[in-house]
Motif scaffolding. Structure first.
Motif, PDB file in Angstrom:
ATOM      1  N   GLN A  84       0.833  -1.201   0.000  1.00  0.00           N
ATOM      2  CA  GLN A  84       0.000   0.000   0.000  1.00  0.00           C
ATOM      3  C   GLN A  84       0.866   1.250   0.000  1.00  0.00           C
ATOM      4  O   GLN A  84       0.580   2.232  -0.698  1.00  0.00           O
ATOM      5  CB  GLN A  84      -0.926  -0.003   1.227  1.00  0.00           C
ATOM      6  N   LEU A  85       1.945   1.222   0.781  1.00  0.00           N
ATOM      7  CA  LEU A  85       2.899   2.334   0.779  1.00  0.00           C
ATOM      8  C   LEU A  85       3.474   2.550  -0.619  1.00  0.00           C
ATOM      9  O   LEU A  85       3.582   3.686  -1.104  1.00  0.00           O
ATOM     10  CB  LEU A  85       4.039   2.049   1.758  1.00  0.00           C
ATOM     11  N   LYS A  86       3.845   1.462  -1.248  1.00  0.00           N
ATOM     12  CA  LYS A  86       4.413   1.552  -2.598  1.00  0.00           C
ATOM     13  C   LYS A  86       3.413   2.171  -3.572  1.00  0.00           C
ATOM     14  O   LYS A  86       3.793   2.995  -4.422  1.00  0.00           O
ATOM     15  CB  LYS A  86       4.824   0.151  -3.064  1.00  0.00           C
ATOM     16  N   GLU A  87       2.145   1.789  -3.451  1.00  0.00           N
ATOM     17  CA  GLU A  87       1.124   2.345  -4.335  1.00  0.00           C
ATOM     18  C   GLU A  87       0.989   3.854  -4.149  1.00  0.00           C
ATOM     19  O   GLU A  87       0.842   4.603  -5.118  1.00  0.00           O
ATOM     20  CB  GLU A  87      -0.226   1.659  -4.079  1.00  0.00           C
ATOM     21  N   TYR A  88       1.028   4.329  -2.890  1.00  0.00           N
ATOM     22  CA  TYR A  88       0.979   5.774  -2.626  1.00  0.00           C
ATOM     23  C   TYR A  88       2.141   6.486  -3.315  1.00  0.00           C
ATOM     24  O   TYR A  88       1.967   7.537  -3.957  1.00  0.00           O
ATOM     25  CB  TYR A  88       1.060   6.044  -1.117  1.00  0.00           C
ATOM     26  N   LEU A  89       3.330   5.914  -3.192  1.00  0.00           N
ATOM     27  CA  LEU A  89       4.515   6.560  -3.733  1.00  0.00           C
ATOM     28  C   LEU A  89       4.531   6.517  -5.259  1.00  0.00           C
ATOM     29  O   LEU A  89       4.907   7.493  -5.918  1.00  0.00           O
ATOM     30  CB  LEU A  89       5.778   5.906  -3.167  1.00  0.00           C
ATOM     31  N   LEU A  90       4.125   5.394  -5.850  1.00  0.00           N
ATOM     32  CA  LEU A  90       4.087   5.292  -7.311  1.00  0.00           C
ATOM     33  C   LEU A  90       3.058   6.251  -7.908  1.00  0.00           C
ATOM     34  O   LEU A  90       3.295   6.849  -8.962  1.00  0.00           O
ATOM     35  CB  LEU A  90       3.763   3.854  -7.716  1.00  0.00           C
ATOM     36  N   SER A  91       1.934   6.376  -7.214  1.00  0.00           N
ATOM     37  CA  SER A  91       0.905   7.313  -7.692  1.00  0.00           C
ATOM     38  C   SER A  91       1.443   8.739  -7.689  1.00  0.00           C
ATOM     39  O   SER A  91       1.244   9.502  -8.645  1.00  0.00           O
ATOM     40  CB  SER A  91      -0.340   7.204  -6.809  1.00  0.00           C
ATOM     41  N   SER A  92       2.139   9.097  -6.622  1.00  0.00           N
ATOM     42  CA  SER A  92       2.710  10.443  -6.530  1.00  0.00           C
ATOM     43  C   SER A  92       3.780  10.655  -7.586  1.00  0.00           C
ATOM     44  O   SER A  92       3.856  11.722  -8.214  1.00  0.00           O
ATOM     45  CB  SER A  92       3.308  10.666  -5.136  1.00  0.00           C
TER      46      SER A  92
END
Length: 455
Positions: free
Chosen positions: A162-170
């Motif tokens: 989930q953390l990775k998804e936040y960062l990739l989206s940003s």
């Protein structure tokens, strides 16, 4: 990385037992089975079915053992390769003979942890789950086992995803504006990125705050019993262990060496150390025991400072108290069944426990106090309990958090978008080091070398 060869190893402890298992993984599993295993009935081996028969040497036709054999076709196996398991009789010689036979058929001896490493490299598990398998094997208590099982099941990995998804989206938002430099980053995009980073920082802070307890659950704690001679330190050790482990006499200075024992308190692994009574002595052996006691204080997670409740606070007690300065210690007033009027001449930071090793009164309260000192997280055995427990994970997540803190500061200062993207990539690299996506090969080798051969 590894070659596409076939590996084999003994996957059960060496020694006498009912059953031993030899595990084989790689492309030659079926051909090896065809050469050394003869079914009790005609026919080939179907995947994920056990077959009874004999293992024999094809060169001499000699039967080595009767066995149960199971072939697991990849990718539906632990390593996602073809896996063959030979379940034979337990015994040092017979297992070694069968393994030698398998190696003569073209397999090579597996390196430590190589089966699990192949499961990781083939994408069946991530590095967090691989390390959790090792923690399951080495678990010292129900609590450490539960934590390891939760990590193996992917509870921690899902949070990291989930953390990775936040960062990739940003990062995707940023790169869209980098590709079109004539457009300034708009307010809505900046708010979206800011919300993602805030959510990520919140998750990271929560994970990092649980490291202390996670490490304690995984590794256990060290508790030293200290005090002047004849206050009941050895009696306390025996009472907590519920067995006569240390010699107890009315003669001061009976304990002259360290006595170390393992126990669990509410599922928490605890290493208990009974020490020599701390005092000045002309006896050379006792002096060495006191020296060892003082050395152990510095490495203890908690010290139980035992005093005699049937007497007054003495100069020896005061001397020990001064030596405990800077350490976490809990005062234990023993012999409270004789006199409960004992008054401490100082105000301790931690709770003071009154007990009697003779009657057992107060022992349960002491154990609970020790547990409460170390553990603060609720519902440790719940299905949702997640915590990081390894220094490697903490350091990588700290690096991720630092990169995000830099990103947030640079975003507020409206620095160049390319520099902002570097911060996000640094954060993603640190996060990937936990799950194994960006972990260096030498680090991977060190991690899997800690496994036993056959796992």
């Amino acid at each position: 990385m590894y070659l596409r060869d076939t590996i084999a190893a003994i996957s059960t402890p060496i020694g006498e037992g009912g059953i031993s298992i030899i595990r084989i993984s790689g492309p030659d599993c079926l051909s090896i089975a065809d050469r050394i295993f003869r079914r009790s009935r005609d026919g080939g081996l179907k995947s994920h079915r056990f077959y009874y028969g004999v293992i024999f040497d094809p060169d001499s036709a000699a039967i080595l053992d009767e066995a149960m054999v199971v072939l697991m076709r990849g990718p539906n196996s632990f390593t996602r390769e073809d896996v063959l398991e030979l379940h034979c009789h337990g015994g040092y010689l017979v297992v070694r003979r069968i393994l030698a036979l398998v190696l003569r058929q073209g397999a090579r001896l597996a390196d430590p942890g190589e089966f699990t490493k192949r499961a990781f490299l083939n994408g069946r598990i991530d590095l967090v789950q691989a390390e959790a398998i090792m923690d399951i094997i080495h678990s010292k208590s129900e609590m450490s086992l539960n934590l390891a099982q939760h990590q193996r099941e992917g509870l921690l990995s899902r949070q990291l995803f989930q953390l990775k998804e936040y960062l990739l989206s940003s990062l995707a938002f940023l790169e869209a504006f980098i590709d079109f430099p004539e457009e300034d980053i708009d307010v809505s995009a900046k708010e979206h990125i800011g919300q993602n980073i805030d959510s990520s920082l919140l998750m990271l802070d929560e994970l990092l705050s649980g490291f202390s307890e996670g490490r304690i659950i995984r590794e256990g704690v060290s508790v030293v019993i200290a005090g002047k001679p004849n206050v009941g330190k050895s009696s306390l050790l025996n009472a907590l262990l519920q067995e006569k482990r240390a010699i107890v006499t009315a003669i001061p200075g009976t304990t002259r060496d360290l006595i170390e024992e393992q126990m669990t308190i509410n599922g928490l692994p605890v290493k208990l150390l009974d020490t020599a009574g701390i005092r000045e002595s002309d006896d050379h052996v006792e002096k060495e025991g006191v020296k060892l006691s003082l050395e152990k204080l510095s490495s203890a997670d908690l010290v139980l400072f035992v005093v005699d409740a049937s007497s007054s606070f003495s100069a020896e007690d005061q001397s020990i108290l001064e030596r405990l300065s800077g350490f976490s210690f809990m005062v234990v007033k023993n012999k409270s069944d004789i006199d409960g009027s004992y008054v401490l001449p100082f105000e301790p930071e931690l709770p003071v426990l009154s007990l009697s090793t003779h009657t057992g009164h107060g022992l349960v309260d002491l154990q609970q106090a020790i547990f409460d000192f170390f553990i603060h997280l609720p519902d440790h055995d719940s299905r949702e309990f997640v915590a990081i427990s390894q220094v490697r994970h903490r350091d990588a997540l700290t690096g991720c958090r630092n990169a995000l803190a830099n990103f947030k500061d640079n975003l507020d200062r409206e620095v160049n978008l390319d520099l902002l993207a570097i911060d996000l990539r640094d954060a993603l690299d640190s996060l990937g080091a936990v799950t194994g996506e960006t972990t260096a090969d030498d680090v991977l080798d060190r991690i899997f070398q800690q496994f036993c051969i056959g796992k």
